[in-house]
Design a protein around this motif. Structure first.
Motif, PDB file in Angstrom:
ATOM      1  N   LEU A  25       0.901  -1.161   0.036  1.00 30.54           N
ATOM      2  CA  LEU A  25       0.079   0.130   0.096  1.00 30.54           C
ATOM      3  C   LEU A  25       0.694   1.164  -0.018  1.00 30.54           C
ATOM      4  CD1 LEU A  25      -2.529  -1.205   2.523  1.00 30.54           C
ATOM      5  CD2 LEU A  25      -2.990  -1.228   0.010  1.00 30.54           C
ATOM      6  N   THR A  26       2.155   1.121  -0.707  1.00 32.60           N
ATOM      7  CA  THR A  26       3.168   2.139  -0.711  1.00 32.60           C
ATOM      8  C   THR A  26       2.494   3.496  -1.260  1.00 32.60           C
ATOM      9  OG1 THR A  26       4.753   0.595  -0.711  1.00 32.60           O
ATOM     10  CG2 THR A  26       5.204   2.605  -1.451  1.00 32.60           C
ATOM     11  N   GLN A  27       2.962   4.649  -0.814  1.00 34.81           N
ATOM     12  CA  GLN A  27       2.910   5.928  -1.209  1.00 34.81           C
ATOM     13  C   GLN A  27       1.244   6.451  -1.360  1.00 34.81           C
ATOM     14  OE1 GLN A  27       5.535   6.587  -4.282  1.00 34.81           O
ATOM     15  NE2 GLN A  27       4.917   9.117  -4.511  1.00 34.81           N
ATOM     16  N   ASN A  28       0.393   6.172  -0.085  1.00 36.40           N
ATOM     17  CA  ASN A  28      -0.959   6.747   0.118  1.00 36.40           C
ATOM     18  C   ASN A  28      -1.086   7.802   1.387  1.00 36.40           C
ATOM     19  OD1 ASN A  28      -2.453   5.137  -2.088  1.00 36.40           O
ATOM     20  ND2 ASN A  28      -1.279   3.760  -1.287  1.00 36.40           N
ATOM     21  N   ASN A  29      -2.213   8.014   1.753  1.00 35.45           N
ATOM     22  CA  ASN A  29      -2.497   8.881   3.027  1.00 35.45           C
ATOM     23  C   ASN A  29      -3.172   8.057   3.981  1.00 35.45           C
ATOM     24  OD1 ASN A  29      -1.281  11.420   1.920  1.00 35.45           O
ATOM     25  ND2 ASN A  29      -2.920  11.433   0.434  1.00 35.45           N
ATOM     26  N   LEU A  30      -2.699   6.934   4.106  1.00 36.54           N
ATOM     27  CA  LEU A  30      -3.498   6.031   4.961  1.00 36.54           C
ATOM     28  C   LEU A  30      -3.195   6.467   6.163  1.00 36.54           C
ATOM     29  CD1 LEU A  30      -3.066   2.468   3.265  1.00 36.54           C
ATOM     30  CD2 LEU A  30      -5.147   3.898   3.654  1.00 36.54           C
ATOM     31  N   HIS A  31      -3.886   6.414   7.500  1.00 35.11           N
ATOM     32  CA  HIS A  31      -3.435   6.785   8.807  1.00 35.11           C
ATOM     33  C   HIS A  31      -4.047   5.671   9.794  1.00 35.11           C
ATOM     34  CE1 HIS A  31      -7.633   8.597   8.251  1.00 35.11           C
ATOM     35  NE2 HIS A  31      -7.658   8.234   9.447  1.00 35.11           N
ATOM     36  N   GLY A  32      -3.890   6.076  11.158  1.00 41.65           N
ATOM     37  CA  GLY A  32      -4.246   4.979  11.886  1.00 41.65           C
ATOM     38  C   GLY A  32      -3.402   4.111  12.210  1.00 41.65           C
ATOM     39  N   GLN A  33      -3.530   2.931  12.977  1.00 40.77           N
ATOM     40  CA  GLN A  33      -2.669   2.005  13.354  1.00 40.77           C
ATOM     41  C   GLN A  33      -2.737   0.555  12.596  1.00 40.77           C
ATOM     42  OE1 GLN A  33      -2.619   1.084  17.678  1.00 40.77           O
ATOM     43  NE2 GLN A  33      -2.968   3.258  17.991  1.00 40.77           N
ATOM     44  N   ILE A  34      -1.848  -0.080  12.652  1.00 37.42           N
ATOM     45  CA  ILE A  34      -1.758  -1.427  11.606  1.00 37.42           C
ATOM     46  C   ILE A  34      -2.689  -2.255  12.335  1.00 37.42           C
ATOM     47  CG2 ILE A  34      -0.620  -3.456  10.895  1.00 37.42           C
ATOM     48  CD1 ILE A  34       1.757  -1.707  10.808  1.00 37.42           C
ATOM     49  N   PRO A  35      -3.651  -2.403  11.725  1.00 38.58           N
ATOM     50  CA  PRO A  35      -4.887  -3.508  12.442  1.00 38.58           C
ATOM     51  C   PRO A  35      -4.338  -4.699  13.195  1.00 38.58           C
ATOM     52  CG  PRO A  35      -5.274  -3.613  10.324  1.00 38.58           C
ATOM     53  CD  PRO A  35      -4.241  -2.439  10.334  1.00 38.58           C
ATOM     54  N   THR A  36      -4.769  -5.183  14.327  1.00 37.67           N
ATOM     55  CA  THR A  36      -4.346  -6.530  14.828  1.00 37.67           C
ATOM     56  C   THR A  36      -4.597  -7.669  14.109  1.00 37.67           C
ATOM     57  OG1 THR A  36      -4.577  -5.283  17.107  1.00 37.67           O
ATOM     58  CG2 THR A  36      -4.275  -7.693  17.291  1.00 37.67           C
ATOM     59  N   GLU A  37      -6.000  -7.550  13.687  1.00 41.68           N
ATOM     60  CA  GLU A  37      -6.563  -8.712  12.983  1.00 41.68           C
ATOM     61  C   GLU A  37      -5.521  -9.040  11.635  1.00 41.68           C
ATOM     62  OE1 GLU A  37      -9.785  -6.689  14.746  1.00 41.68           O
ATOM     63  OE2 GLU A  37      -8.192  -5.924  13.479  1.00 41.68           O
ATOM     64  N   MET A  38      -4.358  -8.551  11.503  1.00 38.56           N
ATOM     65  CA  MET A  38      -3.291  -8.902  10.428  1.00 38.56           C
ATOM     66  C   MET A  38      -2.449 -10.284  10.755  1.00 38.56           C
ATOM     67  SD  MET A  38      -2.028  -5.538   8.167  1.00 38.56           S
ATOM     68  CE  MET A  38      -0.736  -6.447   7.813  1.00 38.56           C
ATOM     69  N   ILE A  39      -2.726 -10.185  12.245  1.00 36.85           N
ATOM     70  CA  ILE A  39      -1.868 -11.412  12.612  1.00 36.85           C
ATOM     71  C   ILE A  39      -2.398 -12.936  12.105  1.00 36.85           C
ATOM     72  CG2 ILE A  39      -3.470 -11.947  14.721  1.00 36.85           C
ATOM     73  CD1 ILE A  39      -0.572 -12.258  16.428  1.00 36.85           C
ATOM     74  N   ASN A  40      -3.729 -12.695  11.779  1.00 38.84           N
ATOM     75  CA  ASN A  40      -4.283 -13.917  11.103  1.00 38.84           C
ATOM     76  C   ASN A  40      -3.691 -14.268   9.596  1.00 38.84           C
ATOM     77  OD1 ASN A  40      -6.073 -14.266  13.463  1.00 38.84           O
ATOM     78  ND2 ASN A  40      -7.408 -12.913  12.583  1.00 38.84           N
ATOM     79  N   CYS A  41      -3.157 -13.106   9.228  1.00 36.96           N
ATOM     80  CA  CYS A  41      -2.463 -13.445   7.698  1.00 36.96           C
ATOM     81  C   CYS A  41      -1.405 -14.169   7.616  1.00 36.96           C
ATOM     82  CB  CYS A  41      -2.626 -12.036   6.933  1.00 36.96           C
ATOM     83  SG  CYS A  41      -4.034 -11.043   7.035  1.00 36.96           S
ATOM     84  N   SER A  42      -1.246 -15.246   8.089  1.00 40.90           N
ATOM     85  CA  SER A  42       0.204 -15.999   8.462  1.00 40.90           C
ATOM     86  C   SER A  42       0.922 -16.434   7.262  1.00 40.90           C
ATOM     87  CB  SER A  42      -0.127 -17.202   9.272  1.00 40.90           C
ATOM     88  OG  SER A  42      -1.233 -18.094   8.430  1.00 40.90           O
ATOM     89  N   SER A  43       0.306 -16.168   5.965  1.00 40.80           N
ATOM     90  CA  SER A  43       0.995 -16.398   4.737  1.00 40.80           C
ATOM     91  C   SER A  43       1.815 -15.416   4.170  1.00 40.80           C
ATOM     92  CB  SER A  43       0.233 -16.884   3.846  1.00 40.80           C
ATOM     93  OG  SER A  43      -0.458 -18.054   4.066  1.00 40.80           O
ATOM     94  N   LEU A  44       1.710 -14.052   4.997  1.00 44.38           N
ATOM     95  CA  LEU A  44       2.308 -12.886   4.534  1.00 44.38           C
ATOM     96  C   LEU A  44       3.943 -13.079   4.321  1.00 44.38           C
ATOM     97  CD1 LEU A  44       0.597 -10.019   6.175  1.00 44.38           C
ATOM     98  CD2 LEU A  44       0.799 -10.132   3.608  1.00 44.38           C
TER      99      LEU A  44
END
Length: 995
Positions: free
Chosen positions: A122-141
């Motif tokens: 998601l490079t070079q955007n204007n996203l804010h906030g924190q990295i969501p904890t739910e991403m821990i489920n993406c174990s294949s990343l």
């Protein structure tokens, strides 16, 4: 039986939970994603529609067997949307790459549903906030790239459980806290970028366990302490960046032992100490080496020649060298680094003589800075071999001698800084060969002679510093005028003479003008009024004279204005109170007089200096100036009025006697010449003297200058006889035909009294204070200037004056001029032909009513006279004068009003004229030729039937207007419209335009 039913229900529910979403669900999810992603733009992603299978949509890749979305890849758009939670329904996604599409909002928690996800970019955007904890489920990343966003919070410690990660890019965000030690568990990690955040604390020793790491970027944070020894275990490192932190200590003496594959090493901007790490000579793959802005000391290794792949070598802002003869020996070894592009050794203690050895440096060198050292000797001729140099910095040394002519070979040079040395001689003419120059620093040397005229070739110049030298002569005319991008001009502390060149008015971007401590004379040119970006004007310690121009009050960006120690006279212009940003105004030690304004900067005692002006009065009490004398009001002091009347009558009698005798003399001398006095008496003008006009115009000051014509100059002023401001046209009697023009204009205007013709208020025929003949005509001042100025202002000028004529105003002006011509041709008894109808002679009052002026070429004719076809409506071509000539000029005027183009525009020629240009465009191409300011595009939401009808109506009126202009400017006088028909047609257009 009940138990069996219950178990069957549970089984069915369990199956329902595990049944994968259908491909139809992917389609619905994508459409919901599009709406949020594109911010509802109906024109975005046109292929995402019902008529095409979603696997064929732009940016979508599907798996072959299941036809489910496996990749979503979009980039380089400006949609400004958000990520929809529906993204989480695309459960077969393996790749999400949404880069540089101006996303805002947060990363949705539903991303955690994507258990097959391998790449998230998601490079070079204007996203804010924190990295969501739910991403821990993406174990294949395997790859996470979130560079260049506005993400906040701490780096999640749960990244340490994502054992498949090979790349983690969190750089250029707003993360805080420290590096979680758990990252050391991710043994497969190859690339880690945490640069450009707000991380702090020490670098965790746990990072030494990431043995596969080959890229580590921790720069531009607030890390402190020592580099942990465990970091030297990372033998696979190719890129190591620790720059711009608060790290301390020394570097490992044998860097190649720890990092044998090192290609890029950056640790600049820290607090490292110690000597130069000479062991780097063994790093055969080293390409970039930057240890600038630390506290390293001692000699620089002379064994760098083995670094054959070296491209960048930066050791600036340290303590290398001892100011002695061998400090520069390492330059000889760098001659073997044939790929070297950037060499930065500035701000050290390097001494020794600069030799021709620098000519042996890499031909690829584009950046060479050695300023702020203790280097001596001359600039070597060999410098000319470095033909790809874009920046050459040698400032703040002890270099001497002249600038070698070989420098003229550096045609790619953008920055040249030689300031604060001991260089002398002339600035070489070959500097004009360096046409790419943007910055030139020659300040604080011993240069002499004049600024070379060839500098005018450097049209990309933005900053020029030549202050504190022995330069002399005039500031060359046009040289700096060609440099329209010039931002800063420093020429102070030299011996320049002559006036400020008026062509400096071409510099719309000029911000700083420092000409102090020279021998400049004259007044401040009116042209500088166009330099609306000026923030500093420093002209102190010269010999400028005249009045301080009031146009300085229109330079609203001014912060510093220093006119001290000159010979300025008259009053302080009140317009300076408009300068709200002005925080330093120095007018001291001049010959100023009169009342000090109140308001703006004049209310800040610490921001102004008025010392040394003995005749100032008033102002705020803190200035301790004497009060200004109160002038008696005419109504309250009848005795004074009577006394003035008696004196005026007496003086008038003497004057009339003198004028009468003078008139008799002129009649005898030249019988055909009409005297000014007889004109004045005949038409009842109020008499004014040269002295009154001199006082009314502030001494004919450039600050009162309105414009310059063929035969004279026009000034704004005020006279006691008239309530409103006046315009004084002073004839230049040295110009051939000026006196005849003066007599013609007086005689023509004396017969005229009309709303749309400029009224003459009085005239003056006298001598000035030097005994020279003086002739002037006084008119009512027109606040909105000439039609010429309003039609042909640049965009910048229009913004500054806030005046832009709409179509209705232009039709009204055209109608006013037509009515004026009808009056002149048909209603004055003896017809008057103006002979010079053009935009500069159409003046506008405060209500934008047009007044036709400048009758210096007018002719009186008896009745209608045939017009010579040889003249073709162009004055001065030998044909006899008639009203049809005015009609031709009026037609061209209309076409100029319509198109905004002058008849002498560069586009016209080789058979194409303004007349033909407009004629060819009628009617279909009318919108292609009209002034773009007359066409206001409609928003989508405004495209109602009424709006469309209005637009059609305007276009019809534009066509009618163009037809009048074309008809009036026909070659044959007999085919031109009559002025009365013109008036009737323009009235019809005006009625159509009424709301």
């Amino acid at each position: 039986m009940s138990l069996i039913v219950y178990l069957l229900c549970i089984a069915s529910l369990t199956l329902a939970v595990h049944v994968p979403l259908s491909s139809e669900t992917d389609k619905i999810s994508l459409l919901a994603l599009k709406d949020k992603l594109t911010n509802g733009d109906p024109h975005a992603l046109p292929s995402w529609n019902q008529s095409l299978h979603f696997c064929g949509w732009e940016g979508i890749t599907c798996s072959r067997r299941r036809m489910r979305v496996s990749a979503l890849q979009l980039q380089n758009q400006d949609w400004g949307g958000t990520l929809s939670p529906s993204l989480g329904n695309l459960t077969f996604l393996r790749v999400i790459s949404l880069t540089n599409i101006n996303l805002h909002g947060e990363i949705p928690r539903e991303v955690g549903h994507l258990k097959r996800l391998q790449i998230l970019d998601l490079t070079q955007n204007n996203l804010h906030g924190q990295i969501p904890t739910e991403m821990i489920n993406c174990s294949s990343l395997q790859i996470i790239r979130l560079f260049y966003n506005n993400l906040t919070g701490k780096i999640p410690s749960w990244f340490g459980s994502m054992m498949q990660l090979t790349e983690l890019g969190l750089g250029a965000n707003n993360f805080v806290g420290s590096i979680p030690a758990s990252l050391g568990n991710v043994s497969l990690l190859e690339k880690l970028s945490l640069a450009e955040n707000h991380l702090e604390g020490t670098i965790t020793p746990a990072m030494g366990r990431m043995l596969n790491l080959n890229f580590l970027a921790l720069g531009a944070n607030n890390f402190s302490g020592h580099v942990p020894p465990s970091l030297y275990n990372l033998s696979n490192i190719r890129v190591l960046s620790l720059s711009a932190n608060q790290l301390v200590g020394t570097l490992l003496p044998n860097i190649p032992m720890a990092f044998p594959r090192l290609e890029i090493f950056e640790c600049g901007g820290n607090g490292f100490t110690g000597t130069f790490p000479s062991s780097i000579s063994n790093l055969s793959e080293l390409q970039q080496f930057d240890i600038s802005k630390n506290s390293f000391h001692g000699p620089v290794s002379p064994t760098l020649g083995s670094l054959h792949k070296l491209q960048i070598f930066s050791i600036s802002h340290n303590r290398f060298g001892s100011g002695r003869v061998h400090d520069l020996d390492f330059l000889s070894s760098l001659g073997n680094c044939t790929q070297l592009q950037k060499l930065n050794i500035r701000e050290n203690y390097l001494g020794g003589v600069l030799t021709d050895i620098i000519g042996n440096l890499s031909i690829n060198l584009d950046w060479f800075t050695m300023g702020s050292n203790q280097i001596s000797g001359k600039i070597p001729e060999g410098i000319g071999k470095l033909i790809n140099l874009e920046a050459l910095g040698m400032e703040d040394n002890s270099l001497e001698g002249v600038i070698p002519n070989s420098i003229g070979k550096l045609k790619n040079l953008v920055e040249l800084t030689l300031g604060r040395n001991k260089l002398f001689g002339n600035i070489p003419l070959v500097i004009g060969n360096l046409t790419m120059l943007s910055l030139v620093g020659l300040e604080s040397n011993k240069f002499e002679g004049s600024i070379p005229f060839t500098l005018g070739n450097c049209t990309k110049m933005e900053r020029f510093y030549a202050n504190n030298n022995y330069l002399s002569g005039n500031i060359p005319i046009q040289t700096f005028g060609y440099q329209k991008g010039l931002i800063e001009l420093y020429l102070f502390s030299n011996s320049f003479t002559g006036p400020i060149p008026s062509d400096l008015g071409n510099l719309n971007h000029l911000s700083i003008l420092h000409l102090a401590e020279n021998k400049l004379v004259g007044d401040i040119p009116m042209g500088l009024s166009a330099c609306v970006s000026l923030t500093e004007v420093v002209l102190e310690r010269n010999s400028f004279n005249g009045s301080i121009p009031s146009f300085l009050g229109s330079l609203l960006s001014l912060e510093i204005l220093d006119l001290s120690n000159n010979n300025f006279s008259s009053t302080i212009p009140y317009e300076l109170v408009n300068l709200t940003l002005l925080n330093n105004l120095n007018l001291s030690f001049n010959n100023l007089s009169g009342e000090v304004p109140v308001g703006g900067v004049f209310n800040n005692i610490t921001a102004i200096s008025l010392t040394g002006n003995k005749h100032l009065c008033g102002g705020i009490p803190q200035l301790n100036l004497p009060p200004c004398p109160v002038l008696p009001l005419q109504k309250k002091h009848k005795r004074s009025v009577k006394k003035k009347i008696i004196l005026a009558i007496a003086f008038g009698g003497v004057l009339i006697t003198f004028i009468t005798l003078f008139g008799i003399y002129l009649l005898k001398k030249k019988a055909k010449k009409l005297s000014i006095t007889s004109l004045a008496l005949q038409y009842g003008y109020v008499k004014v003297s040269y002295g009154e006009l001199h006082q009314a115009t502030n001494g004919f000051s450039s600050s009162n200058l309105v414009g310059v014509g063929n035969f004279g100059t026009v000034y704004r002023g005020t006279l006691i006889h008239f309530e409103r401001p006046i315009a004084v046209k002073v004839l230049n009697l040295q110009t051939h035909g000026a006196l005849k023009s003066f007599l013609t204009e007086c005689r023509a205007l004396g017969k005229i009294k009309h709303r749309n013709v400029l009224s003459i208020l009085t005239c003056c025929s006298s001598v000035d204070y030097k005994g020279n003949d003086f002739k002037a005509i006084v008119f009512e001042f027109m606040p909105n200037g000439s039609l010429e100025t309003l039609l042909h202002n640049t965009i910048e000028d229009s913004e500054s004056t806030n005046l832009s004529l709409n179509f209705v105003q232009r039709v009204n002006i055209a109608l006013d001029v037509a009515i004026a011509l009808d009056y002149l041709h048909n209603d004055t008894g003896e017809a008057i032909v103006h002979c010079d109808v053009k935009p500069s002679n159409v003046l506008l009052d405060d209500e934008f009513v047009a007044h036709l002026g400048d009758f210096g070429l007018a002719r009186l004719i008896l009745g209608a006279r045939s017009y010579s076809s040889s003249d073709q409506g162009k004055y001065g071509a030998g044909g006899s004068v008639s009203a049809q000539g005015d009609i031709y000029s009026y037609g061209i005027l209309l076409l100029e009003i319509l198109t905004g183009k002058r008849p002498m525009d560069a586009m016209f020629g080789e058979g194409l004229s303004l007349h033909k240009f407009c004629k060819m465009a009628i009617p279909e191409g009318i919108t292609e030729i009209v002034d773009s300011r007359l066409l206001t595009p409609c928003d989508e939401g405004e495209r109602t039937q009424r709006r469309i009808t209005q637009q059609q109506n305007i276009e019809e009126c534009l066509v009618s207007f163009a037809r009048i202009g074309v008809a009036c400017s026909q070659e044959s006088p007999t085919q031109r419209m009559s002025i009365k028909d013109v008036i009737m047609e323009l009235h019809a257009i005006k009625q159509k335009l009424l709301p």
